[in-house]
Design an enzyme around this catalytic site. Structure first.
Site, short mmCIF file in Angstrom:
data_model
loop_
_atom_site.label_atom_id
_atom_site.label_comp_id
_atom_site.label_asym_id
_atom_site.label_seq_id
_atom_site.Cartn_x
_atom_site.Cartn_y
_atom_site.Cartn_z
N GLU A 1 0.85 -1.20 0.00
CA GLU A 1 0.00 0.00 0.00
C GLU A 1 0.88 1.24 0.00
OE1 GLU A 1 -4.01 -1.73 2.12
OE2 GLU A 1 -2.61 -0.68 3.40
N HIS B 1 -9.04 9.43 2.60
CA HIS B 1 -8.57 8.35 1.72
C HIS B 1 -8.75 8.84 0.28
CE1 HIS B 1 -7.86 4.50 -0.10
NE2 HIS B 1 -7.62 3.96 1.08
N ARG C 1 -0.99 8.73 1.63
CA ARG C 1 -2.37 9.13 1.36
C ARG C 1 -2.64 10.63 1.32
NH1 ARG C 1 -5.48 4.94 5.06
NH2 ARG C 1 -4.79 3.29 3.69
N HIS D 1 -11.59 9.45 6.15
CA HIS D 1 -11.34 8.02 6.39
C HIS D 1 -10.90 7.72 7.82
CE1 HIS D 1 -10.27 3.94 5.35
NE2 HIS D 1 -9.00 4.12 5.68
P1 FAD Z 1 -14.06 0.64 15.79
O1 FAD Z 1 -13.75 -0.60 15.10
O2 FAD Z 1 -14.67 1.74 15.02
O3 FAD Z 1 -15.04 0.28 17.00
C1 FAD Z 1 -15.63 1.30 17.78
C2 FAD Z 1 -16.78 0.71 18.56
O4 FAD Z 1 -17.25 1.65 19.51
C3 FAD Z 1 -17.97 0.38 17.69
O5 FAD Z 1 -18.46 -0.86 18.12
C4 FAD Z 1 -18.98 1.48 18.02
O6 FAD Z 1 -20.31 1.11 17.84
C5 FAD Z 1 -18.66 1.70 19.49
N1 FAD Z 1 -19.07 3.00 20.02
C6 FAD Z 1 -18.77 4.23 19.53
N2 FAD Z 1 -19.33 5.18 20.31
C7 FAD Z 1 -19.98 4.54 21.32
C8 FAD Z 1 -20.77 4.95 22.42
N3 FAD Z 1 -21.03 6.26 22.68
N4 FAD Z 1 -21.29 4.01 23.25
C9 FAD Z 1 -21.09 2.69 23.02
N5 FAD Z 1 -20.36 2.25 21.97
C10 FAD Z 1 -19.82 3.15 21.14
N6 FAD Z 1 -7.08 0.14 9.11
C11 FAD Z 1 -6.07 -0.71 8.85
O7 FAD Z 1 -5.13 -0.82 9.63
N7 FAD Z 1 -6.11 -1.46 7.71
C12 FAD Z 1 -7.11 -1.39 6.81
O8 FAD Z 1 -7.11 -2.09 5.82
C13 FAD Z 1 -8.16 -0.48 7.06
N8 FAD Z 1 -9.17 -0.34 6.17
C14 FAD Z 1 -10.23 0.46 6.50
C15 FAD Z 1 -11.33 0.51 5.65
C16 FAD Z 1 -12.45 1.24 6.00
C17 FAD Z 1 -13.63 1.29 5.06
C18 FAD Z 1 -12.48 1.93 7.24
C19 FAD Z 1 -13.69 2.70 7.64
C20 FAD Z 1 -11.38 1.91 8.08
C21 FAD Z 1 -10.26 1.18 7.72
N9 FAD Z 1 -9.15 1.11 8.55
C22 FAD Z 1 -8.12 0.26 8.26
C23 FAD Z 1 -9.15 1.79 9.84
C24 FAD Z 1 -9.49 0.78 10.95
O9 FAD Z 1 -10.51 -0.07 10.49
C25 FAD Z 1 -9.96 1.45 12.20
O10 FAD Z 1 -9.13 2.53 12.55
C26 FAD Z 1 -9.96 0.45 13.35
O11 FAD Z 1 -10.72 -0.67 12.98
C27 FAD Z 1 -10.53 1.09 14.59
O12 FAD Z 1 -10.79 0.11 15.53
P2 FAD Z 1 -11.41 0.54 16.93
O13 FAD Z 1 -11.64 -0.71 17.70
O14 FAD Z 1 -10.61 1.60 17.52
O15 FAD Z 1 -12.81 1.23 16.56
C1 SIN Z 2 -7.26 0.54 2.38
O1 SIN Z 2 -7.49 -0.65 2.22
O2 SIN Z 2 -6.93 1.31 1.48
C2 SIN Z 2 -7.39 1.10 3.76
C3 SIN Z 2 -6.19 0.79 4.53
C4 SIN Z 2 -6.11 1.63 5.76
O3 SIN Z 2 -6.94 2.49 6.01
O4 SIN Z 2 -5.15 1.44 6.50
#
Ligand code: FAD
Ligand code: SIN
Length: 510
Positions: free
Chosen positions: A116, A232, A279, A340
């Site tokens: 990437e 993104h 990015r 993103h």
């Molecule tokens: P999240 O997975 O967002 O979980 C947050 C949780 O908190 C959710 O369950 C939500 O419902 C809950 N929540 C929020 N507010 C409250 C509240 N007030 N009360 C109760 N619950 C609440 N990163 C990579 O490293 N590689 C990738 O390939 C990649 N691709 C991506 C593609 C997309 C389309 C997106 C959107 C993101 C991508 N990312 C990627 C970024 C990565 O997915 C996220 O940064 C990471 O998953 C965040 O994890 P997290 O557990 O911190 O939050």
């Molecule tokens: C992607 O697959 O381009 C997202 C990867 C990331 O957000 O880290």
């Protein structure tokens, strides 16, 4: 009142992986995990590209991954954190595999590694183009097998319970019964994810409303680097549609290239790394091309690629494009940048501790120092896993507390007047339009001041309404989005006043 040893807010990779570890270490302690919406919904579930981990030590090294992360972060990463996270990655990956997540392998049985933007080697471990879904399902299943983890979905955390800079849990709204209760705990962990809905045009799902960052901010936790919003560069352009479907950077890693409508490849004009520049640079370059041409989108060309292998690696992307009449084998994919990721958030130390005692944060809502001004692709899932592990290690060594909870815990007066959902929707759309227009990929002082004035006005209006109206999830999400917007704008203005040229480049404040 509900009592537990550990209260975790959020069921993405950060919250769930921490819950599993605490549960295994302390079978006699209880862990409550609250999450709004259904338990699977999260940014994690939508991750496509994968996790950046050095696994092939012949062609790659920790040093290279560290260097790539530092370069991408525009000189603002914390080097000690980068070093620790990168070197921790293989262990965290093995844990995920043990928990049941499957990653693609080549014919020799070795992990298939994608590439990437900003990476100098193939090092992205993935499950086709649905890495997040694979991880989310595996860890959710693990968590649900543990008797001492209570996962409560449709439970929305409203505010933290804090006295004298010490956190005692959170007020939680049961979305089904509309009951609000204090959930008290010895330790509280915010794992609430991203902020995409502040901009509306985002790859993030509707749950990403910046709740944790706003709650942390209201509780007095130190918040940093909110100006570093990552856009993104390549989301599917669909006229009038705000939910932006991601076309993974791994597709460019596989050989796809960006072009203008007339077929000109433009990225080399902006950066020697071309289509695989970090990015922020690709998004800013697209933004400039679009401003110059007046066109609504640029194009991603995959037509020269081996389409059979393309479909094998990117089945979801291929099918999604097909569903809107684009055959990636023959047609160029129209793409635009969209919000993103947030690089900043609740400031934490190397153990995930915030500036409020007994309050921790991990995952996207936290600011660890790993990303600096711009996150390197696929370093986010990794950061969430590494910091949930750091918090686990810290808590495993911490003394077990017999916490004396504060007495007067009733915080919300019940009003009867209902807030109209039309009003909330209208204000939300206005806020999103304002942020996209005035605090987007390119920002300037005048526009930021204009945005700030409007956001502060909306915050006051919401405070006023809260005095007399019933509390709803939608109202609180809007309140949190507004607080998050204010932080983004204020931090952008502060950065502008104190920053060197590198920093300006990273968030392009003119
Ligand atoms: P999240 O997975 O967002 O979980 C947050 C949780 O908190 C959710 O369950 C939500 O419902 C809950 N929540 C929020 N507010 C409250 C509240 N007030 N009360 C109760 N619950 C609440 N990163 C990579 O490293 N590689 C990738 O390939 C990649 N691709 C991506 C593609 C997309 C389309 C997106 C959107 C993101 C991508 N990312 C990627 C970024 C990565 O997915 C996220 O940064 C990471 O998953 C965040 O994890 P997290 O557990 O911190 O939050
Ligand atoms: C992607 O697959 O381009 C997202 C990867 C990331 O957000 O880290």
């Amino acid at each position: 009142m509900k009592t537990s040893n550990y209260l975790i807010i959020g069921s993405g990779v950060a919250g769930l992986s921490l819950a599993i570890k605490l549960s295994e270490k302390f079978p006699d302690r209880n862990i409550t995990l609250v999450t709004k919406s259904n338990e699977e919904e999260s940014n994690t579930k939508y991750a496509q590209g994968g996790i950046a981990v050095v696994t092939n030590f012949f062609k790659d090294s920790f040093e290279k991954h560290i260097e790539d992360t530092l370069i991408c972060g525009g000189g603002l990463c914390d080097k000690e954190v980068v070093d620790m996270v990168v070197k921790n990655a293989p262990e965290r990956l093995n844990e995920l595999i043990q928990w049941g997540a499957a990653f693609d392998r080549n014919t020799q049985g070795n992990l298939h590694l994608g590439k990437e933007g900003g990476h100098s080697a193939h090092r992205i471990v993935h499950h086709k183009d649905q890495t997040g879904k694979e991880i989310e399902q595996a860890i959710l299943a693990q968590a649900k097998r543990k008797e001492n983890i209570c996962v409560l979905e449709y439970h929305f955390a409203l505010d933290l319970i804090v006295r004298n800079n010490r956190c005692y849990g959170a007020y939680v709204l049961n979305e089904k019964t509309e009951d609000i209760q204090p959930f008290v705990s010895d330790f509280t962990i915010l794992a609430t994810g991203g902020i995409g809905q502040v901009y509306g045009h985002t790859t993030n799902p509707p749950v990403a409303t910046g709740d944790g960052i706003a709650m942390g901010s209201r509780a007095g936790a130190f918040i940093r680097d909110m100006e570093f919003i990552q856009f993104h560069p390549t989301t599917l352009y669909e006229n009038g549609i705000t939910a932006a479907f991601l076309i993974s950077e791994a597709v460019r890693g596989f050989g796809a290239c960006l072009q203008t409508k007339s077929g000109e490849r433009f990225m080399l004009k902006y950066d020697a790394r071309g289509d695989l520049a970090p990015r922020d640079i690709v998004s800013q370059s697209i933004d400039m091309e679009l401003k110059k041409s007046g066109e609504p989108c640029v194009f991603m060309d995959c037509t020269h690629l081996d389409i059979k292998t393309f479909k094998h690696h990117f089945p979801m992307i291929y099918e999604r494009c097909k569903s809107v009449g684009i055959d990636a084998a023959k047609d160029k994919i129209p793409v635009v940048p969209a919000q993103h990721y947030v690089c900043g958030g609740i400031s934490v130390n190397i153990n995930g501790e915030t500036s409020v005692k007994h309050l921790f944060a991990c995952g996207e809502c936290s600011r660890t120092g790993l990303h600096g001004a711009n996150r390197l692709a696929s370093n986010s899932l990794l950061e969430a896993l590494v910091y949930s592990h750091r918090i686990y290690n810290y808590l495993a060594a911490a003394r077990s507390h017999q916490t004396k909870f504060p007495k007067n815990l009733s915080a919300y007066k019940i009003n009867t007047q209902h807030i109209s959902s039309d009003f909330i929707l209208k204000q939300k759309k206005e806020l999103q339009a304002l942020m996209l227009r005035y605090a987007g990929i390119v920002r300037n002082d005048d526009e930021l001041h204009h945005a700030k004035k409007n956001v502060v006005r909306l915050q006051k209006e919401l405070e006023h309404i809260a005095q007399t109206h019933n509390i709803t999830k939608e109202f609180f999400e809007l309140k949190n989005m507004t607080e998050t917007a204010r932080l983004i704008i204020e931090h952008s203005l502060q950065r502008k006043n104190s920053a060197g040229t590198f920093v300006k480049q990273a968030c392009l404040i003119q």
